[in-house]
Design a protein around this motif. Structure first.
Motif: not given
Length: 273
Positions: A27-38, A102-107, A161-163, A199-205
């Motif tokens: 809901d909150e991501q600027e770039k949404r995932p195309n699939q979520i595996v739970l 912004t996590r996924f967008k930045k990664q 935080s990994m991608m 590693n992106i030098p900022e908090m994303l999670v």
């Protein structure tokens, strides 16, 4: 760039935490995932099943649920989930954490600008009850060479935080059947296979850690598990004999310290900025 998000959940998780985690990655991501595996790691509570059903109805085919008959631990759960991810890039998400919008967008931007990169993480912030009250930050090295050096003694990436590239994870042997250090083990095997990290030098999670968890993993059980992790790194050739004996000795002793002291040590390893 298309990507999947991999999560696993088990019976002790709370439905409201899972709901908050899913909202943060969709809901909150600027770039949404195309699939979520739970991955359902064994039998769950009625509340968790109800929450998962709500999200299945909401997301449809975007959410793929993988059911494991018995609780197998995070290693097996994630390994099974990796196999179900459809896309070349996979983001890890814990079922009680919160990803910033912004996590996924930045990664994804990092991967687009660095085609030879295999894994990208970030700093994380830790909170106890209120997600807006971060009490500590877990900072990690930024560039690959620094990450390799750091990995000789501590986990060099904040796993939640990994991608990473699915192909690189499979090349390294995927997650193993371990209930302790499975993320660190995968990271080391990826580095040994030639994977490039950043590693992106900022908090994303934001991680729902809780100060009580800082001292929870102590005692003989975890001391022995810690020794086995270091022994495995030595067998893999990642550590030389001196590094193995140093790490095994220090980490074994630390795990046996009284919880009050152990908590202080963990706190010293985190930034309070």
């Amino acid at each position: 760039m298309y990507f999947s998000v991999l999560m696993s959940v088990y019976i002790k998780e709370k439905a409201q935490f899972l709901d908050r985690a899913l909202k943060s990655i969709y809901d909150e991501q600027e770039k949404r995932p195309n699939q979520i595996v739970l991955v359902e790691d064994g039998e769950l509570t009625d509340e968790l099943y109800e929450m998962i059903e709500i999200w299945k109805n909401k997301l449809g085919e975007i959410l793929e649920v993988v059911k494991l008959e018995k609780n197998s631990g995070p290693g097996i759960a994630r390994a099974k989930g990796i196999e179900k991810c459809k896309f070349g890039l996979i983001a890890i998400m814990d079922s009680d954490d919160i990803s910033l919008q912004t996590r996924f967008k930045k990664q994804l931007e990092i991967f687009e600008n660095n085609p030879n990169l295999d894994a990208c993480g970030s700093h994380i912030g830790e909170f106890e009850n209120d997600e807006n009250k971060i009490y500590a930050y877990r900072e990690v090295p930024q560039n690959h060479d620094e990450i390799v050096k750091f990995a000789k003694f501590r986990m060099p990436v904040n796993h939640p935080s990994m991608m990473f590239k699915k192909s690189t994870v499979l090349k390294a042997g995927n997650y193993k059947d371990e209930r302790f250090g499975e993320d660190y083990n995968l990271c080391v095997r990826m580095l040994l296979s030639g994977a490039k990290f950043y590693n992106i030098p900022e908090m994303l999670v934001k991680m729902r850690a809780g100060k009580s968890q800082l001292s929870r993993r102590g005692g003989l059980k975890y001391a022995i598990s810690e020794f086995k992790v270091q022994r495995e790194f030595y067998k893999l050739g990642f550590l030389n004999f001196y590094e193995f004996t140093r790490n095994a000795s220090v980490k074994f002793i630390v795990r046996l310290l009284p919880k009050a002291i152990l908590s202080k040590i963990y706190s010293l390893l985190r930034s309070k900025n």
